[in-house]
Design an enzyme around this catalytic site. Structure first.
Site, mmCIF file in Angstrom:
data_model
loop_
_atom_site.group_PDB
_atom_site.id
_atom_site.type_symbol
_atom_site.label_atom_id
_atom_site.label_comp_id
_atom_site.label_asym_id
_atom_site.label_seq_id
_atom_site.Cartn_x
_atom_site.Cartn_y
_atom_site.Cartn_z
ATOM 1 N N HIS A 158 0.823 -1.225 0.000
ATOM 2 C CA HIS A 158 0.000 0.000 0.000
ATOM 3 C C HIS A 158 0.853 1.270 0.000
ATOM 4 C CE1 HIS A 158 -3.568 -2.355 0.459
ATOM 5 N NE2 HIS A 158 -3.254 -2.799 1.663
ATOM 6 N N ASP A 193 -2.672 -10.596 -2.169
ATOM 7 C CA ASP A 193 -3.227 -10.087 -0.904
ATOM 8 C C ASP A 193 -4.712 -9.766 -1.127
ATOM 9 O OD1 ASP A 193 -1.944 -8.544 1.781
ATOM 10 O OD2 ASP A 193 -3.844 -7.699 1.067
ATOM 11 N N HIS A 195 -6.286 -7.272 -0.289
ATOM 12 C CA HIS A 195 -6.446 -5.857 -0.617
ATOM 13 C C HIS A 195 -5.708 -5.522 -1.910
ATOM 14 C CE1 HIS A 195 -6.709 -6.084 3.868
ATOM 15 N NE2 HIS A 195 -7.792 -5.372 3.614
ATOM 16 N N ASP A 282 -4.299 -12.735 3.687
ATOM 17 C CA ASP A 282 -5.542 -12.252 4.286
ATOM 18 C C ASP A 282 -6.770 -12.512 3.417
ATOM 19 O OD1 ASP A 282 -4.494 -10.403 2.537
ATOM 20 O OD2 ASP A 282 -4.470 -8.735 3.950
HETATM 21 ZN ZN LIG Z 1 -4.024 -7.033 2.933
#
Ligand SMILES: [Zn+2]
Length: 340
Positions: A158, A193, A195, A282
């Site tokens: 991120h 991931d 996200h 995740d």
């Molecule tokens: Zn994540």
């Protein structure tokens, strides 16, 4: 498989973040290191510490201004009367002008996208060694190793060139890709991931020399909200070199693996000769962040499918938060990867 970890990565121990307006315990805990390390060792990984490759390979992606900020902000923040122990922004200049604030409060807003990346005394050291670990892993591949696992923590995907966010400070996967690119390789980053890898996308968005592919929970209703939609394909020279594959919340193993095939088509068509996997765990069905529903055996199948691409592969740890099965999920992925 050879694996990289530096103990100094434990120095970052964030206490809080805001979720839905509530102040909660930060899930990106140093204890993740113990759990992930044990999970990797159960799959036969042998850990070694990285060398210090200096700031050069980090500054190849991140601005000098941002690196100064990360190194100095905690000390400057702690001189503010009544300030919190951790640097947490209370202002976010989404629509920026050319000016750059001199104040610690202004700079925190400028360089921290959200409240989940608090900066304390040990944060820079931990982020630095997390990045050095990824650089070391990249160099292992450059010197002929077929695969390596990097336990990078804090994670990185991120983080943009000048912006922390989502528990991330330095973009470890991106730094590894740049390192491999400069060693004459043609890297692709596959982000699994849960996200979207918004920082990675942002860093390479206008470039055609690194392919970025991300499978993730649909950002319509999931972090990072503003990035990760299917229409984001890259710009300028990078048009067509970014692929987002958003998945419906609760997507399970079979649909995930089907979508992975689309990712593989693009990775092959790019002429990729080295793959970096931004390995978040995740997407797990019981992960506290609850986006997708990949099972423990599902991670084995994903690892196996990625290995069958037949590319030299660097596995860089991203997310995956403390649940009873976090270590087992890593073991499952790595066994699937190695058995194939
Ligand atoms: Zn994540």
């Amino acid at each position: 498989m050879r694996a990289i970890l530096d103990d100094r990565q434990r120095a970052h121990d964030p206490k809080h973040f805001m979720a839905n307006g509530a102040r909660l315990a930060n899930p990106e805990q140093p204890r993740r290191i113990e759990v992930l390390k044990a999970g990797a060792e159960a799959a036969g990984c042998r850990f070694e510490a990285p060398q210090d490759h200096g700031l050069g390979p980090i500054a190849a992606l991140h601005s000098a201004e941002y690196l100064v900020f990360l190194q100095t902000i905690h000390e400057r923040w702690s001189r503010i009367e009544g300030a919190s122990d951790e640097v947490i922004p209370n202002i976010h200049p989404d629509r920026r002008t050319a000016s750059y604030p001199r104040s610690a409060v202004g700079q925190a807003g400028f360089h921290q996208a959200d409240t989940s990346c608090p900066i304390a005394a040990g944060t820079w050291q931990a982020a630095y060694w997390s990045a050095q670990s990824a650089i070391e892993g990249a160099d292992l591949l450059s010197s002929g190793e077929q695969a390596a696992y990097v336990l990078s923590r804090p994670p990185g995907h991120h983080a943009f060139a000048d912006l922390a966010g989502g528990f991330c400070f330095l973009n470890n996967s991106g730094i590894a890709a740049e390192r491999l690119l400069r060693a004459g390789k043609r890297p692709a980053i596959l982000d699994v991931d849960v996200h979207h890898g918004n920082g990675t996308q942002g860093i390479f968005y206008e470039r055609a020399d690194v392919l970025t592919v991300s499978l993730h929970a649909d950002p319509e209703r999931f972090y990072p909200f503003f990035w990760g939609h299917g229409a984001e394909r890259g710009e300028g020279a990078g048009r067509g070199c970014n692929l987002n594959l958003p998945l419906a919340r609760g997507t399970g193993d079979d649909d995930y693996l089907n979508t992975l095939r689309t990712a593989f088509e693009h990775i092959r068509a790019f002429g990729t000769d080295v793959l970096i996997v931004a390995l978040g765990l995740d997407a797990y069905e019981k992960d506290p962040l609850k986006g997708l529903a990949v099972t423990t055996p599902g991670f084995n199948r994903i690892g196996s499918a990625i290995a069958k691409l037949g590319l030299p592969t660097l596995l860089v740890q991203e997310g995956g938060y403390l649940s009873d099965e976090l270590g087992q999920n890593l073991t499952s992925f790595l066994r699937g990867f190695q058995d194939a």
